[in-house]
Design an enzyme around this catalytic site. Structure first.
Site, mmCIF file in Angstrom:
data_model
loop_
_atom_site.group_PDB
_atom_site.id
_atom_site.type_symbol
_atom_site.label_atom_id
_atom_site.label_comp_id
_atom_site.label_asym_id
_atom_site.label_seq_id
_atom_site.Cartn_x
_atom_site.Cartn_y
_atom_site.Cartn_z
ATOM 1 N N GLU A 149 -8.931 12.141 12.420
ATOM 2 C CA GLU A 149 -7.893 10.810 12.852
ATOM 3 C C GLU A 149 -7.082 11.097 14.061
ATOM 4 O O GLU A 149 -5.966 12.189 13.866
ATOM 5 C CB GLU A 149 -7.289 10.605 11.698
ATOM 6 C CG GLU A 149 -6.453 9.177 11.854
ATOM 7 C CD GLU A 149 -6.152 8.484 10.526
ATOM 8 O OE1 GLU A 149 -5.429 7.386 10.660
ATOM 9 O OE2 GLU A 149 -6.437 8.784 9.578
ATOM 10 N N LYS B 137 0.910 -1.179 -0.020
ATOM 11 C CA LYS B 137 0.156 0.155 0.041
ATOM 12 C C LYS B 137 0.834 1.078 0.093
ATOM 13 O O LYS B 137 1.884 1.280 0.713
ATOM 14 C CB LYS B 137 -0.992 0.002 1.284
ATOM 15 C CG LYS B 137 -1.566 1.226 1.465
ATOM 16 C CD LYS B 137 -2.553 1.178 2.760
ATOM 17 C CE LYS B 137 -3.119 2.653 2.923
ATOM 18 N NZ LYS B 137 -3.723 2.681 4.237
#
Length: 443
Positions: free
Chosen positions: A247, A202
């Site tokens: 976040e 990723k």
């Protein structure tokens, strides 16, 4: 503004200073005083911010709670690979030598510093910790005022001047930053090729937009719009970096550590029934679940050496924001080694949610394909108190005011790229993540 904000602090400061040994030319210690405020008389925190340059205003607010501040009592700037260590060392020295009267005693009271840290060691941007002159905070049924200085007396607390209502930006225009959407889609396609060839699992790629306004951008306007529309995010302002992050990289409070991981995103339509169906599809998406698993694993692996026990949920939940929905997991742990919140942020940065995995390879792919300096985008942003407790989010849904020209900003957004990523869909996702800041500037 409650009358207590205008109370005199001169006698207190002078009494403290006369009790000190003569330090000669050495740096004077930080003086900090925290007093309780009546919650019933307190306006919304962001409404307390006076008119000032972007770099002089500080915010960390979620659902009406948190802290705002203004002015500069002290600051430290660091760059390079040792920027975290430099900030930690400076704060430990300042907080450890501070002379404090704290009548409230909850996290965020007493000496406190706001910070933001460049994503990359090679960035032209710096990492900074700033101790405001004035901080006003609220948590539940408690509210407080902290005044701080390294001078001979604490600053006077002056309510925002009448007529200092935040002003809306005018004549705002947007332009492509380092890459056009087409060019960025090409970078995403290249990244997918590298992933399918087995070079990495990723990578997170970001893009930017250039903003110009006909008048200097009033940070207070942006903060008010973001707090109103995204009340379940942390609305921040630190040294000209402004945004609303969903976040939480690291929260440390009295031995309990929390990190909220977001990875896997789908855009909302505004139709509640349709959005519920989209949320269900997100929760089943193999592509998004794969991306999320990498991010959770990277956070758990980074926290484990600092914790005696941890809770890592096996299944994410769907976090609903006004513009998008995310797969989310709250990782918690019991702190075992006394690491400060800033040290925990260092251990976690950069997580797979903003970098990729394996980290070193993903970082190199970012450097090769993004074609820009992220500066403080995707780096830690938040606060720390004298005990080391604090909250550090990831600087997402953010923009940076140009310190040399306050009528200009750069906006940033990024997307996690895995084997199943579609370049055009990632462009659409990045557009959705730019919506909070774009709307705050134009509506």
């Amino acid at each position: 503004m409650p009358d207590i904000l205008a109370l005199s602090t001169r006698d207190y400061a002078l009494a403290l200073m006369t009790s000190l040994p003569d330090a000669g030319a050495e740096r004077k210690p930080l003086l900090a005083r925290t007093v309780s405020l009546p919650v019933a008389d307190l306006p919304a925190l962001i409404e307390l911010l006076p008119f000032a340059a972007a770099g002089e205003l500080f915010s960390w607010v979620r659902r009406g709670e948190g802290m705002v501040g203004w002015g500069r009592a002290a600051e430290h700037v660091a760059t390079g690979a040792q920027r975290f260590a430099s900030l930690r060392s400076w704060w430990e020295s300042v907080a450890g030598g501070a002379i404090v009267r704290n009548e409230v005693g909850v996290p965020g009271t007493g000496p406190v510093a706001f910070g933001s840290i460049a994503y990359a060691a090679s960035s032209a941007a710096a990492a900074t910790l700033v101790v405001p002159q004035v901080v006003v905070g609220r948590r539940g049924d408690r509210a407080w005022l902290t005044t701080m200085t390294t001078g001979d007396e604490l600053p006077s607390v002056i309510p925002p001047a009448s007529g200092s209502t935040p002003t809306a930006p005018e004549g705002v225009t947007f332009a492509d930053g380092a890459s056009s959407p087409t060019q960025w889609a090409g970078a995403v396609a290249h990244a997918v090729e590298l992933i399918t060839q087995g070079h990495l699992d990723k990578v997170v790629l970001a893009r930017d937009l250039e903003v110009r306004s006909e008048r200097p951008i009033d940070v207070r306007w942006l903060l008010a719009r973001l707090a109103e529309r995204y009340d379940n995010t942390w609305v921040f302002s630190v040294d000209g970096l402004v945004g609303a992050t969903p976040e939480m990289l690291a929260r440390s409070e009295k031995g309990l550590v929390t990190s909220r991981v977001l990875a896997g995103t789908i855009r909302r339509t505004g139709d509640d029934e349709h959005d519920l169906a989209l949320a269900a599809s997100l929760a089943r998406s193999s592509k998004d679940l794969e991306e999320h698993e990498y991010a959770v694993r990277s956070v758990a692996d980074a926290l484990r050496p600092h914790c005696s026990s941890m809770n890592v949920p096996e299944t994410p939940f769907v976090l609903h924001l006004p513009n998008v929905m995310h797969l989310a997991t709250d990782v918690t742990g019991v702190l075992a080694d006394g690491a400060s919140s800033l040290a925990l942020a260092e251990a976690l940065h950069p997580s797979a949610a903003v970098c990729g995995t394996p980290r070193a390879i993903a970082d190199q792919v970012i450097a090769d394909l993004e074609g820009m300096d992220r500066r403080r985008y995707a780096g830690p942003v938040g606060w720390i108190d004298a005990s080391g407790d604090g909250e550090w989010g990831i600087a997402l849904r953010t923009g940076e005011v140009d310190p040399g020209d306050p009528s200009r900003m750069r906006l940033f957004a990024g997307c996690g790229i895995v084997a199943g990523s579609d370049p055009e869909a990632e462009v659409a996702e990045s557009d959705a993540k730019l919506v909070p800041m774009r709307d705050a500037l134009t509506q």
